[in-house]
Design a protein around this motif. Sequence first.
Motif, PDB file in Angstrom:
ATOM      1  N   SER A  73      18.536  40.703   2.176  1.00  0.00           N
ATOM      2  CA  SER A  73      19.423  41.766   2.647  1.00  0.00           C
ATOM      3  C   SER A  73      18.584  43.015   2.872  1.00  0.00           C
ATOM      4  CB  SER A  73      20.516  42.045   1.603  1.00  0.00           C
ATOM      5  OG  SER A  73      21.292  43.176   1.962  1.00  0.00           O
ATOM      6  N   PHE A  74      18.737  43.597   4.057  1.00  0.00           N
ATOM      7  CA  PHE A  74      17.988  44.795   4.413  1.00  0.00           C
ATOM      8  C   PHE A  74      18.932  45.893   4.895  1.00  0.00           C
ATOM      9  CE2 PHE A  74      14.951  41.355   5.350  1.00  0.00           C
ATOM     10  CZ  PHE A  74      13.828  41.791   4.669  1.00  0.00           C
ATOM     11  N   ASP A  78      18.333  30.359   5.976  1.00  0.00           N
ATOM     12  CA  ASP A  78      17.684  31.455   6.704  1.00  0.00           C
ATOM     13  C   ASP A  78      18.686  32.549   7.067  1.00  0.00           C
ATOM     14  OD1 ASP A  78      15.711  32.885   7.946  1.00  0.00           O
ATOM     15  OD2 ASP A  78      15.567  31.595   9.720  1.00  0.00           O
ATOM     16  N   TYR A  79      19.470  33.004   6.087  1.00  0.00           N
ATOM     17  CA  TYR A  79      20.397  34.098   6.374  1.00  0.00           C
ATOM     18  C   TYR A  79      19.692  35.443   6.195  1.00  0.00           C
ATOM     19  CZ  TYR A  79      20.930  35.348   1.432  1.00  0.00           C
ATOM     20  OH  TYR A  79      20.683  35.767   0.153  1.00  0.00           O
ATOM     21  N   THR A  80      20.190  36.459   6.925  1.00  0.00           N
ATOM     22  CA  THR A  80      19.779  37.843   6.733  1.00  0.00           C
ATOM     23  C   THR A  80      21.020  38.718   6.804  1.00  0.00           C
ATOM     24  OG1 THR A  80      17.689  37.401   7.886  1.00  0.00           O
ATOM     25  CG2 THR A  80      18.271  39.713   7.510  1.00  0.00           C
ATOM     26  N   VAL A  81      21.280  39.480   5.751  1.00  0.00           N
ATOM     27  CA  VAL A  81      22.327  40.498   5.769  1.00  0.00           C
ATOM     28  C   VAL A  81      21.688  41.810   6.205  1.00  0.00           C
ATOM     29  CG1 VAL A  81      24.004  41.801   4.412  1.00  0.00           C
ATOM     30  CG2 VAL A  81      23.636  39.367   3.929  1.00  0.00           C
ATOM     31  N   LEU A  82      22.224  42.415   7.260  1.00  0.00           N
ATOM     32  CA  LEU A  82      21.742  43.721   7.716  1.00  0.00           C
ATOM     33  C   LEU A  82      22.784  44.773   7.352  1.00  0.00           C
ATOM     34  CD1 LEU A  82      20.156  43.291  11.258  1.00  0.00           C
ATOM     35  CD2 LEU A  82      19.005  43.778   9.098  1.00  0.00           C
ATOM     36  N   ILE A 111      22.439  35.885  11.007  1.00  0.00           N
ATOM     37  CA  ILE A 111      22.292  37.324  10.745  1.00  0.00           C
ATOM     38  C   ILE A 111      23.683  37.927  10.751  1.00  0.00           C
ATOM     39  CG2 ILE A 111      21.301  39.502  11.546  1.00  0.00           C
ATOM     40  CD1 ILE A 111      19.204  37.809  13.053  1.00  0.00           C
ATOM     41  N   GLY A 112      24.037  38.651   9.696  1.00  0.00           N
ATOM     42  CA  GLY A 112      25.352  39.270   9.599  1.00  0.00           C
ATOM     43  C   GLY A 112      25.242  40.775   9.465  1.00  0.00           C
ATOM     44  N   ALA A 113      26.057  41.494  10.216  1.00  0.00           N
ATOM     45  CA  ALA A 113      26.070  42.957  10.182  1.00  0.00           C
ATOM     46  C   ALA A 113      27.068  43.446   9.146  1.00  0.00           C
ATOM     47  CB  ALA A 113      26.405  43.525  11.558  1.00  0.00           C
ATOM     48  N   ASN A 114      26.579  44.166   8.152  1.00  0.00           N
ATOM     49  CA  ASN A 114      27.409  44.719   7.091  1.00  0.00           C
ATOM     50  C   ASN A 114      27.223  46.235   7.083  1.00  0.00           C
ATOM     51  OD1 ASN A 114      28.666  45.067   4.319  1.00  0.00           O
ATOM     52  ND2 ASN A 114      28.582  42.825   4.366  1.00  0.00           N
ATOM     53  N   ILE A 115      27.633  46.894   6.016  1.00  0.00           N
ATOM     54  CA  ILE A 115      27.515  48.352   5.933  1.00  0.00           C
ATOM     55  C   ILE A 115      26.602  48.733   4.778  1.00  0.00           C
ATOM     56  CG2 ILE A 115      29.805  48.714   6.922  1.00  0.00           C
ATOM     57  CD1 ILE A 115      30.747  49.444   4.049  1.00  0.00           C
ATOM     58  N   LEU A 116      26.109  49.962   4.817  1.00  0.00           N
ATOM     59  CA  LEU A 116      25.304  50.476   3.715  1.00  0.00           C
ATOM     60  C   LEU A 116      26.189  50.821   2.517  1.00  0.00           C
ATOM     61  CD1 LEU A 116      24.244  54.186   4.426  1.00  0.00           C
ATOM     62  CD2 LEU A 116      26.269  53.063   5.392  1.00  0.00           C
ATOM     63  N   GLY A 117      25.571  50.826   1.346  1.00  0.00           N
ATOM     64  CA  GLY A 117      26.269  51.271   0.145  1.00  0.00           C
ATOM     65  C   GLY A 117      26.866  50.175  -0.701  1.00  0.00           C
ATOM     66  N   ILE A 118      26.806  48.918  -0.256  1.00  0.00           N
ATOM     67  CA  ILE A 118      27.519  47.862  -0.977  1.00  0.00           C
ATOM     68  C   ILE A 118      26.883  47.544  -2.323  1.00  0.00           C
ATOM     69  CG2 ILE A 118      28.500  46.853   1.105  1.00  0.00           C
ATOM     70  CD1 ILE A 118      26.364  44.683   0.988  1.00  0.00           C
ATOM     71  N   GLY A 178      16.228  45.094  16.314  1.00  0.00           N
ATOM     72  CA  GLY A 178      15.949  44.481  15.026  1.00  0.00           C
ATOM     73  C   GLY A 178      16.525  43.082  14.922  1.00  0.00           C
ATOM     74  N   ILE A 179      17.738  42.903  15.400  1.00  0.00           N
ATOM     75  CA  ILE A 179      18.368  41.573  15.366  1.00  0.00           C
ATOM     76  C   ILE A 179      17.572  40.588  16.207  1.00  0.00           C
ATOM     77  CG2 ILE A 179      20.430  40.271  16.030  1.00  0.00           C
ATOM     78  CD1 ILE A 179      21.983  42.958  15.496  1.00  0.00           C
ATOM     79  N   ALA A 180      17.185  41.002  17.406  1.00  0.00           N
ATOM     80  CA  ALA A 180      16.414  40.116  18.275  1.00  0.00           C
ATOM     81  C   ALA A 180      15.098  39.714  17.619  1.00  0.00           C
ATOM     82  CB  ALA A 180      16.153  40.797  19.616  1.00  0.00           C
ATOM     83  N   THR A 181      14.460  40.652  16.950  1.00  0.00           N
ATOM     84  CA  THR A 181      13.195  40.362  16.268  1.00  0.00           C
ATOM     85  C   THR A 181      13.403  39.321  15.169  1.00  0.00           C
ATOM     86  OG1 THR A 181      12.320  42.570  16.736  1.00  0.00           O
ATOM     87  CG2 THR A 181      11.332  41.361  14.893  1.00  0.00           C
ATOM     88  N   ILE A 182      14.446  39.495  14.369  1.00  0.00           N
ATOM     89  CA  ILE A 182      14.714  38.556  13.276  1.00  0.00           C
ATOM     90  C   ILE A 182      15.095  37.185  13.822  1.00  0.00           C
ATOM     91  CG2 ILE A 182      16.210  38.094  11.299  1.00  0.00           C
ATOM     92  CD1 ILE A 182      16.400  41.160  10.921  1.00  0.00           C
ATOM     93  N   LEU A 183      15.892  37.161  14.888  1.00  0.00           N
ATOM     94  CA  LEU A 183      16.297  35.886  15.477  1.00  0.00           C
ATOM     95  C   LEU A 183      15.094  35.040  15.881  1.00  0.00           C
ATOM     96  CD1 LEU A 183      19.320  36.954  17.711  1.00  0.00           C
ATOM     97  CD2 LEU A 183      19.417  35.305  15.824  1.00  0.00           C
ATOM     98  N   HIS A 184      14.051  35.694  16.375  1.00  0.00           N
ATOM     99  CA  HIS A 184      12.914  34.960  16.909  1.00  0.00           C
ATOM    100  C   HIS A 184      11.759  34.841  15.921  1.00  0.00           C
ATOM    101  CE1 HIS A 184      15.044  35.776  20.708  1.00  0.00           C
ATOM    102  NE2 HIS A 184      14.500  34.632  21.075  1.00  0.00           N
ATOM    103  N   ASP A 185      11.960  35.275  14.705  1.00  0.00           N
ATOM    104  CA  ASP A 185      10.899  35.198  13.704  1.00  0.00           C
ATOM    105  C   ASP A 185      10.962  33.866  12.962  1.00  0.00           C
ATOM    106  OD1 ASP A 185       8.827  36.838  11.988  1.00  0.00           O
ATOM    107  OD2 ASP A 185      10.119  35.773  10.581  1.00  0.00           O
ATOM    108  N   ASP A 186       9.824  33.193  12.876  1.00  0.00           N
ATOM    109  CA  ASP A 186       9.754  31.910  12.173  1.00  0.00           C
ATOM    110  C   ASP A 186       8.914  31.997  10.902  1.00  0.00           C
ATOM    111  OD1 ASP A 186      11.277  30.528  14.121  1.00  0.00           O
ATOM    112  OD2 ASP A 186       9.491  30.321  15.389  1.00  0.00           O
TER     113      ASP A 186
END
Length: 216
Positions: free
Chosen positions: A200-201, A144-148, A98-105, A184-192
């Motif tokens: 990307s969300f 299983d990447y997620t961009v936040l 899971i990577g933390a990015n910014i809005l608007g990209i 939110g990060i904790a939820t995604i980490l533990h979601d299978d």
Amino acid sequence: MKILVLGAAGQISRYLTDLLLNETTDELVLYGRNMTTRLNQYAANDRVTLINGDFADEAALTAAAKGVDAAYLNHMHLTSDVQNVVKALDANHVTKLIGANILGIYGEVPGKFGQWNLSMVGGQAGEDAMLASAEVMEDSDLADYTVLRLTWLFNQAGNENYELIPKGQPFKNAQVSRQAVARGIATILHDDSGQYSRQSFGIGEPDTYFDKPSFY
């Protein structure tokens, strides 16, 4: 579960660390500069390993990722750093990041808020730099990447209210608490289930469709 927190001294990382220690049985590897000094409150915790290092050190990242199940990257300011993280995870067959990015990209922020946000992040060049970092993850072989994409942040104890805005939809939320992002990060980490995989969300507090954050 064993989780690598990269950039562990950041505010969101600290909220995430405490949440995981209090609510799960996860083991944590906390990686960043001067960890043994800045996060020495965790030194005696047998579920925590502190590792001093930076994102430019691929060898140190690779060693830190050994034996972990998932990783959280607290910022994606430099494309080269994200590349090093992906390489380190690949070397250890770790597929969840899971990577933390910014809005608007993606040009997804409409109206007056979008104009205000663009002016605050340094214009199009600032957003393009963060887009390049996101594309490192999107173009990787991580299963299983997620961009936040984080909107504007504030602290509010007890406020864990968030919603996720999928890529391709307008992102109008002007603010979100760091505590909500950690949840939110904790939820995604533990979601299978795979519902967050290779996606990307935007993450924001519902109904905060303002021209700018309320604290500006």
